[in-house]
Design an enzyme around this catalytic site. Structure first.
Site, PDB file in Angstrom:
ATOM      1  CG  HIS A  68      53.698  29.316  54.220  1.00  0.00           C
ATOM      2  ND1 HIS A  68      53.124  28.300  54.608  1.00  0.00           N
ATOM      3  CD2 HIS A  68      52.944  29.104  53.017  1.00  0.00           C
ATOM      4  CE1 HIS A  68      53.226  27.557  52.850  1.00  0.00           C
ATOM      5  NE2 HIS A  68      52.609  28.393  53.082  1.00  0.00           N
ATOM      6  CG  HIS A 189      52.307  21.474  51.865  1.00  0.00           C
ATOM      7  ND1 HIS A 189      51.477  22.683  51.184  1.00  0.00           N
ATOM      8  CD2 HIS A 189      51.316  20.266  51.351  1.00  0.00           C
ATOM      9  CE1 HIS A 189      50.061  21.898  50.607  1.00  0.00           C
ATOM     10  NE2 HIS A 189      50.227  20.345  50.940  1.00  0.00           N
ATOM     11  CG  HIS A 242      49.813  24.954  56.051  1.00  0.00           C
ATOM     12  ND1 HIS A 242      50.300  23.470  55.851  1.00  0.00           N
ATOM     13  CD2 HIS A 242      50.393  24.761  54.564  1.00  0.00           C
ATOM     14  CE1 HIS A 242      50.422  23.355  54.414  1.00  0.00           C
ATOM     15  NE2 HIS A 242      50.777  24.361  53.837  1.00  0.00           N
ATOM     16  CG  ASN A 288      45.770  21.588  49.779  1.00  0.00           C
ATOM     17  OD1 ASN A 288      44.887  20.818  50.726  1.00  0.00           O
ATOM     18  ND2 ASN A 288      46.138  21.901  48.786  1.00  0.00           N
ATOM     19  CG  ASP A 315      49.800  28.915  53.368  1.00  0.00           C
ATOM     20  OD1 ASP A 315      49.641  29.392  52.513  1.00  0.00           O
ATOM     21  OD2 ASP A 315      48.560  27.881  53.573  1.00  0.00           O
ATOM     22  CG  HIS A 319      44.265  31.934  44.904  1.00  0.00           C
ATOM     23  ND1 HIS A 319      45.006  30.817  43.449  1.00  0.00           N
ATOM     24  CD2 HIS A 319      44.810  30.803  45.358  1.00  0.00           C
ATOM     25  CE1 HIS A 319      45.322  29.791  44.006  1.00  0.00           C
ATOM     26  NE2 HIS A 319      45.108  29.575  45.674  1.00  0.00           N
ATOM     27  N   PRO A 333      43.302  25.953  45.816  1.00  0.00           N
ATOM     28  CG  PRO A 333      44.242  24.744  46.678  1.00  0.00           C
ATOM     29  CD  PRO A 333      43.556  25.029  45.330  1.00  0.00           C
ATOM     30  N   GLY A 334      43.059  28.611  49.081  1.00  0.00           N
ATOM     31  CA  GLY A 334      44.392  29.510  49.146  1.00  0.00           C
ATOM     32  C   GLY A 334      42.980  30.685  49.592  1.00  0.00           C
TER      33      GLY A 334
HETATM   34  N1  LIG Z   1      47.051  27.156  51.121  1.00  0.00           N
HETATM   35  C1  LIG Z   1      47.125  26.631  50.091  1.00  0.00           C
HETATM   36  O1  LIG Z   1      45.534  26.517  50.051  1.00  0.00           O
HETATM   37  N2  LIG Z   1      47.552  27.120  48.537  1.00  0.00           N
HETATM   38  C2  LIG Z   1      48.850  27.764  48.437  1.00  0.00           C
HETATM   39  C3  LIG Z   1      49.699  26.539  48.158  1.00  0.00           C
HETATM   40  C4  LIG Z   1      49.705  25.191  49.898  1.00  0.00           C
HETATM   41  O2  LIG Z   1      50.088  26.458  50.902  1.00  0.00           O
HETATM   42  O3  LIG Z   1      49.727  24.298  49.836  1.00  0.00           O
HETATM   43  C5  LIG Z   1      48.842  28.257  47.024  1.00  0.00           C
HETATM   44  O4  LIG Z   1      49.865  28.373  46.655  1.00  0.00           O
HETATM   45  O5  LIG Z   1      47.982  29.224  46.775  1.00  0.00           O
HETATM   46 ZN   LIG Z   2      51.727  27.977  50.833  1.00  0.00          ZN
HETATM   47 ZN   LIG Z   3      51.152  24.338  51.511  1.00  0.00          ZN
END
Ligand SMILES: NC(=O)N[C@@H](CC(=O)O)C(=O)O
Ligand SMILES: [Zn+2]
Ligand SMILES: [Zn+2]
Length: 441
Positions: A68, A189, A242, A288, A315, A319, A333-334
């Protein structure tokens, strides 16, 4: 499937001196010739021109496999590219990564998936396996041409609408049926979107106090159990992205007990962090599914140690600064993950005695490789096996600083934290891809 070998042509030889495979026994030498382990023993000699890596008594593991990763190419090359993400992966000890489909354009057709595959090969730092979208445009309305993507050069073997949940149960049922026919895996997801409208933080006391809209555990758990049942009836395999809650762990345990072919991953950040991090309102902690509570973290660690949660997946979600340096509710998110994954597993599982180095090999390499049926990754460290390896110094520590990471983004929630253990070298089919904190190509 056509894509069993990756980018780097196996050439030449590498001698890894003084390493302990799986952290066991006395240091020994490992010789690699033309991509294959040819000798393991003490005082191994090598021919002239052999590249020598001094393992300094450190741990030798099979190269890590990340199911991921978000590489953001095509579409958001300002935040990550296949090259920069591959560099982060190699530096983190990875020899294979699965690149999620939520790019722009979406990887919902073989033109995109084959391009990602080819770009990964050209870069040659890690085997990049594109994940195909389950539905056209990730819109959740119409199944994508999974068969075309599976039949293409990339031989796509995993499909996911990650970033979004395939929430329509009938569509998910059809996707599982098709996937079973094609021999590919669906990764979900798990987020019931009707329960997370506007949600930005775990639903609980912290979010209430901070005035942040809550993302209930049931939004994840209701999809996990629904998909377990759909997979059971379709005779399909299902992988949960996740996993983040104590309840998800209990549902996975139940489903596995029933013989349902369900697997799951957990991220390093859900193992290390909890929602107490949100006190500062710093969006670097927005992800997320959201950071949960201490009891979830504890349950996930136990579950990974026991094998109820199968593997670690980063994951890795880069960003841009402007997407993170804004109001919490508006931020994307991420979090970055590739270069900090191994140290966090050491911190949360090895140090507390929940996993030994064999266990680390299992959750970071062997199980993920099995889940996606890679035959050349997650292999035993033995003569005759492909040389996909990570050398780890378990005794050095380092401090995380976002801009120093190979990623084009710097959104690490681990900024200023001291990490135990350093990946000192990574070998992909006998080619050294990272060494002493630098990539080699
Ligand atoms: N994990 C996240 O918060 N963001 C992920 C998308 C995802 O994994 O759901 C993304 O692509 O930025
Ligand atoms: Zn993801
Ligand atoms: Zn996800």
């Amino acid at each position: 499937m056509s894509a069993t070998t990756g980018s780097v042509p196996p050439t030449g030889s590498v001698l890894i001196r003084a390493v302990r495979p799986y952290g066991e026994g006395d240091p020994i030498d490992v010789l690699v010739v033309d991509g294959v382990i040819t000798e393991i023993g003490s005082a191994v000699t090598a021919s002239e021109g052999t590249e020598v890596i001094d393992g300094k008594g450190g741990v030798l593991l099979p190269g890590f496999v990340d199911l991921h990763t978000h590489l953001r190419e095509p579409g958001r090359e300002d935040t990550e590219t296949i090259r920069s993400g591959s560099a982060a992966a190699a530096l983190g000890g990875y020899t294979a990564v699965f690149a999620m489909a939520n790019t722009s354009p979406v990887a919902d057709n073989s033109t995109v998936t084959d391009n990602v595959w080819r770009s990964g090969r050209e870069v040659g730092l890690v085997d990049v396996y594109p994940v195909g979208a389950v539905t056209v445009g990730l819109a959740g309305k119409q199944l994508a041409e999974m068969g075309m993507m599976a039949a293409g050069a990339a031989g796509v073997r995993m499909f996911s609408d990650d970033g979004k949940c395939v929430d329509d149960p009938l569509l998910m049922r059809r996707a599982l049926e098709y996937a079973t026919g094609l021999g590919v895996l669906i990764a979900q997801h798990a987020e019931e979107p009707r329960l997370t409208i506007g949600a930005v933080a775990n639903e609980g006391p912290t979010a209430s106090r901070l005035g942040l809209a809550g993302w209930p555990r049931a939004a994840e758990e209701s999809i996990v159990i629904r998909d377990a049942l759909l997979a059971r009836d379709a005779g399909a395999r299902i992988h949960i992205c996740h996993a983040s809650t104590e309840g998800t762990v209990e549902l996975l345990r139940w489903a596995k007990d029933q013989g349902i072919a369900i697997t799951a991953e957990v991220t390093p950040h859900h193992l290390l962090l909890d929602d107490s991090r949100l006190e500062t309102y710093d969006p670097v902690n927005k992800v997320n599914p959201p950071l949960r509570e201490v009891r979830d973290k504890e349950a996930l660690r136990q579950a990974l140690a026991e094998g109820i949660v199968d593997c670690v997946a980063t994951d890795h979600a880069p960003h841009a600064a402007q997407e993170k340096c804004c109001e919490f509710a508006q931020a994307k998110p991420g979090m970055l993950g590739l270069q900090t994954a191994l140290p966090i597993i050491v911190e949360t599982l090895v140090k507390p005695g929940l996993l030994d180095w064999r266990g680390v090999a299992r959750v970071m390499s062997e199980r993920p490789a099995q889940i996606v049926e890679l035959t050349d990754q997650g292999r035993p460290i033995e003569v005759g096996e492909p040389a996909n390896l990570a050398v780890v110094d378990p005794d050095t520590s380092w401090v995380v600083h976002g801009p120093d990471l190979a990623s084009l983004s710097a959104n690490t929630p681990f900024e200023t934290m001291t990490m135990p253990a350093t990946v000192t070298a990574t070998v992909l089919r006998g080619v050294v891809t990272a060494r002493d904190g630098q990539v080699t190509r």
